[in-house]
Write a protein that holds these residues in place. Sequence first.
Motif, PDB file in Angstrom:
ATOM      1  N   VAL A  40      53.990 -30.967 -34.889  1.00  0.00           N
ATOM      2  CA  VAL A  40      53.685 -30.748 -36.304  1.00  0.00           C
ATOM      3  C   VAL A  40      54.652 -31.620 -37.105  1.00  0.00           C
ATOM      4  N   VAL A  41      54.132 -32.358 -38.080  1.00  0.00           N
ATOM      5  CA  VAL A  41      54.963 -33.254 -38.893  1.00  0.00           C
ATOM      6  C   VAL A  41      54.860 -32.866 -40.352  1.00  0.00           C
ATOM      7  N   SER A  42      56.008 -32.569 -40.970  1.00  0.00           N
ATOM      8  CA  SER A  42      56.082 -32.375 -42.426  1.00  0.00           C
ATOM      9  C   SER A  42      56.418 -33.709 -43.053  1.00  0.00           C
ATOM     10  N   THR A  43      55.484 -34.252 -43.844  1.00  0.00           N
ATOM     11  CA  THR A  43      55.702 -35.594 -44.400  1.00  0.00           C
ATOM     12  C   THR A  43      56.663 -35.603 -45.577  1.00  0.00           C
ATOM     13  N   ARG A  44      56.897 -34.471 -46.218  1.00  0.00           N
ATOM     14  CA  ARG A  44      57.940 -34.321 -47.243  1.00  0.00           C
ATOM     15  C   ARG A  44      57.812 -35.315 -48.388  1.00  0.00           C
ATOM     16  N   GLY A  45      56.592 -35.674 -48.740  1.00  0.00           N
ATOM     17  CA  GLY A  45      56.374 -36.552 -49.888  1.00  0.00           C
ATOM     18  C   GLY A  45      56.732 -37.999 -49.657  1.00  0.00           C
ATOM     19  N   MET A  46      56.986 -38.381 -48.414  1.00  0.00           N
ATOM     20  CA  MET A  46      57.503 -39.716 -48.129  1.00  0.00           C
ATOM     21  C   MET A  46      56.420 -40.750 -47.862  1.00  0.00           C
ATOM     22  N   LEU A 102      55.740 -16.763 -29.891  1.00  0.00           N
ATOM     23  CA  LEU A 102      55.651 -17.984 -30.683  1.00  0.00           C
ATOM     24  C   LEU A 102      57.044 -18.598 -30.784  1.00  0.00           C
ATOM     25  N   ASP A 103      57.271 -19.652 -30.011  1.00  0.00           N
ATOM     26  CA  ASP A 103      58.576 -20.314 -29.946  1.00  0.00           C
ATOM     27  C   ASP A 103      58.427 -21.696 -30.579  1.00  0.00           C
ATOM     28  N   VAL A 104      59.098 -21.910 -31.689  1.00  0.00           N
ATOM     29  CA  VAL A 104      58.983 -23.166 -32.443  1.00  0.00           C
ATOM     30  C   VAL A 104      60.344 -23.836 -32.527  1.00  0.00           C
ATOM     31  N   LEU A 105      60.374 -25.112 -32.198  1.00  0.00           N
ATOM     32  CA  LEU A 105      61.605 -25.891 -32.300  1.00  0.00           C
ATOM     33  C   LEU A 105      61.465 -26.847 -33.486  1.00  0.00           C
ATOM     34  N   HIS A 106      62.356 -26.722 -34.465  1.00  0.00           N
ATOM     35  CA  HIS A 106      62.346 -27.580 -35.661  1.00  0.00           C
ATOM     36  C   HIS A 106      63.378 -28.686 -35.520  1.00  0.00           C
ATOM     37  N   THR A 107      63.060 -29.846 -36.079  1.00  0.00           N
ATOM     38  CA  THR A 107      63.991 -30.972 -36.099  1.00  0.00           C
ATOM     39  C   THR A 107      64.036 -31.563 -37.497  1.00  0.00           C
ATOM     40  N   VAL A 108      65.233 -31.858 -37.965  1.00  0.00           N
ATOM     41  CA  VAL A 108      65.420 -32.537 -39.248  1.00  0.00           C
ATOM     42  C   VAL A 108      66.673 -33.395 -39.128  1.00  0.00           C
ATOM     43  N   ALA A 109      66.658 -34.556 -39.761  1.00  0.00           N
ATOM     44  CA  ALA A 109      67.745 -35.509 -39.573  1.00  0.00           C
ATOM     45  C   ALA A 109      69.096 -34.945 -40.006  1.00  0.00           C
ATOM     46  N   SER A 110      69.112 -34.220 -41.121  1.00  0.00           N
ATOM     47  CA  SER A 110      70.387 -33.746 -41.649  1.00  0.00           C
ATOM     48  C   SER A 110      70.155 -32.565 -42.563  1.00  0.00           C
ATOM     49  N   THR A 111      71.144 -31.691 -42.638  1.00  0.00           N
ATOM     50  CA  THR A 111      71.111 -30.610 -43.622  1.00  0.00           C
ATOM     51  C   THR A 111      72.280 -30.741 -44.593  1.00  0.00           C
ATOM     52  N   HIS A 125      58.219 -28.947 -34.481  1.00  0.00           N
ATOM     53  CA  HIS A 125      57.931 -29.204 -35.892  1.00  0.00           C
ATOM     54  C   HIS A 125      59.023 -30.118 -36.437  1.00  0.00           C
ATOM     55  N   ASP A 126      58.647 -31.373 -36.717  1.00  0.00           N
ATOM     56  CA  ASP A 126      59.598 -32.372 -37.208  1.00  0.00           C
ATOM     57  C   ASP A 126      59.425 -32.567 -38.707  1.00  0.00           C
ATOM     58  N   HIS A 127      60.545 -32.727 -39.412  1.00  0.00           N
ATOM     59  CA  HIS A 127      60.532 -32.827 -40.872  1.00  0.00           C
ATOM     60  C   HIS A 127      60.999 -34.211 -41.306  1.00  0.00           C
ATOM     61  N   GLY A 128      60.151 -34.877 -42.091  1.00  0.00           N
ATOM     62  CA  GLY A 128      60.532 -36.163 -42.657  1.00  0.00           C
ATOM     63  C   GLY A 128      59.813 -37.331 -41.999  1.00  0.00           C
ATOM     64  N   VAL A 129      60.022 -38.499 -42.610  1.00  0.00           N
ATOM     65  CA  VAL A 129      59.376 -39.740 -42.185  1.00  0.00           C
ATOM     66  C   VAL A 129      60.398 -40.861 -42.361  1.00  0.00           C
ATOM     67  N   TRP A 130      60.236 -41.934 -41.583  1.00  0.00           N
ATOM     68  CA  TRP A 130      60.955 -43.195 -41.714  1.00  0.00           C
ATOM     69  C   TRP A 130      62.278 -43.278 -40.960  1.00  0.00           C
ATOM     70  N   LEU A 131      62.795 -42.176 -40.473  1.00  0.00           N
ATOM     71  CA  LEU A 131      64.076 -42.230 -39.772  1.00  0.00           C
ATOM     72  C   LEU A 131      63.866 -42.295 -38.258  1.00  0.00           C
ATOM     73  N   PRO A 132      64.751 -42.971 -37.542  1.00  0.00           N
ATOM     74  CA  PRO A 132      64.635 -42.988 -36.080  1.00  0.00           C
ATOM     75  C   PRO A 132      64.665 -41.604 -35.446  1.00  0.00           C
ATOM     76  N   SER A 133      65.267 -40.630 -36.130  1.00  0.00           N
ATOM     77  CA  SER A 133      65.245 -39.261 -35.589  1.00  0.00           C
ATOM     78  C   SER A 133      63.810 -38.743 -35.498  1.00  0.00           C
ATOM     79  N   ASN A 134      62.942 -39.165 -36.421  1.00  0.00           N
ATOM     80  CA  ASN A 134      61.523 -38.773 -36.350  1.00  0.00           C
ATOM     81  C   ASN A 134      60.854 -39.371 -35.120  1.00  0.00           C
ATOM     82  N   ALA A 135      61.223 -40.621 -34.803  1.00  0.00           N
ATOM     83  CA  ALA A 135      60.690 -41.247 -33.596  1.00  0.00           C
ATOM     84  C   ALA A 135      61.195 -40.534 -32.349  1.00  0.00           C
TER      85      ALA A 135
END
Length: 390
Positions: free
Chosen positions: A122-128, A4-13, A98-108
């Motif tokens: 997989v998209v985590s909407t994070r309450g947005m 199980l190989d999962v690649l996560h993406t998030v705009a910033s930490t 697995h991408d985290h967040g909505v509205w940023l060009p990084s999500n696109a």
Amino acid sequence: MSDLDVLHTVASTRVDHGGPSRSVPFLCEALADQGASVRLVTAVPESNSTDEFILPGAPVDTCTVEETGGLQQALRSPLAFYRALRNEVEQAPPALLHDHGVWLPSNAAAALVAWKEGVPLVVSTRGMLTAWALRHNRWKKRLAWTAYQERVLRQATLFHVTSQEEVDALRELGFDQAAAVIPNGVPLPDGSDGLSASTDEHRALFLSRIHPKKGLPMLIEAWADVAPENWVLELVGPSEGGHRKKLERQVRRAGLEDVIQFSGPVADDEKWDVYRRADLFVLPTHSENFGIVVAEALAAGVPVITTRGTPWNDLEEYGCGWWVEPDVEAIAGALGQATALNDTERAEMGRRGRQLVEEQYSWSGVAEKMVAAYQWVLAGGRPPDYIRRA
């Protein structure tokens, strides 16, 4: 599990960029502890920046894209993010992205790479996507929705959300994909055993971004109404868009300068001491998909007041806080009750809160559920009971 190989993406930490900056690295570490192969692509401040950011430790492989001219500028032209992510996928195609967040060009960018490489998204909407979030900066979001965001969400194979409210928001927007309702986890601090020693002065704490979403004008008005004797209110966190200055003016107009204190952002390794110094935690927010600071306060043994803009009905069920409507009257009522308790009563509430976090919000339990959701996406079969389908 190693397959199980999962690649996560998030705009910033960056620490001052809200809950995902903390929860995503912790999730990556917890998934790796479950035996998954985990990678993370994220932007970090320039090498000469003093900004604090959080990255997961080994064995998570992290690809960092350096911000140039600040995060917002970097994300308006997300070519570097896209290239780094595509390079990661081409070198070693993951089973899932697995991408985290909505509205940023990084999500696109994440959705585009997943589509080009044929990787389930997989998209985590994070309450947005809640009603309050959609109203905030409405016109910018309408433009983003038309430009890319609706297509990104249509592409998702699975949504990850932390509350039923987020599922309802997705359905109202016309998305019928499955959604996994899995809360965030919280690390348990060492040596947390109830509240700090009693003193003549008691302290209520708000710790989060100083942002209009957080409902602080309501809290200040409620504090003025209750005027609890021998209590101070400390507001801790980074200010966004000059919001702190507006609140400081409100405090001065109400004559509360002696009892409401403003502090700047706190380093992540120092926040537990800030929690432990508090007798009460307050998050008067309009909208949260989870509210990680609520879980952190409970983990530190501090009872909590928050609003029904969060999914924290557990506070009432477990007797460790107050879950009220997001208005001045309701917040004032909870403040009056909380500050009228004695130290022993509040400490007992804090112990129940700590127990709640230990039982239901451990990162290991969160990761187990996430792994099962990933496996269901890849293999099908009977879905876990926390998967919601239209």
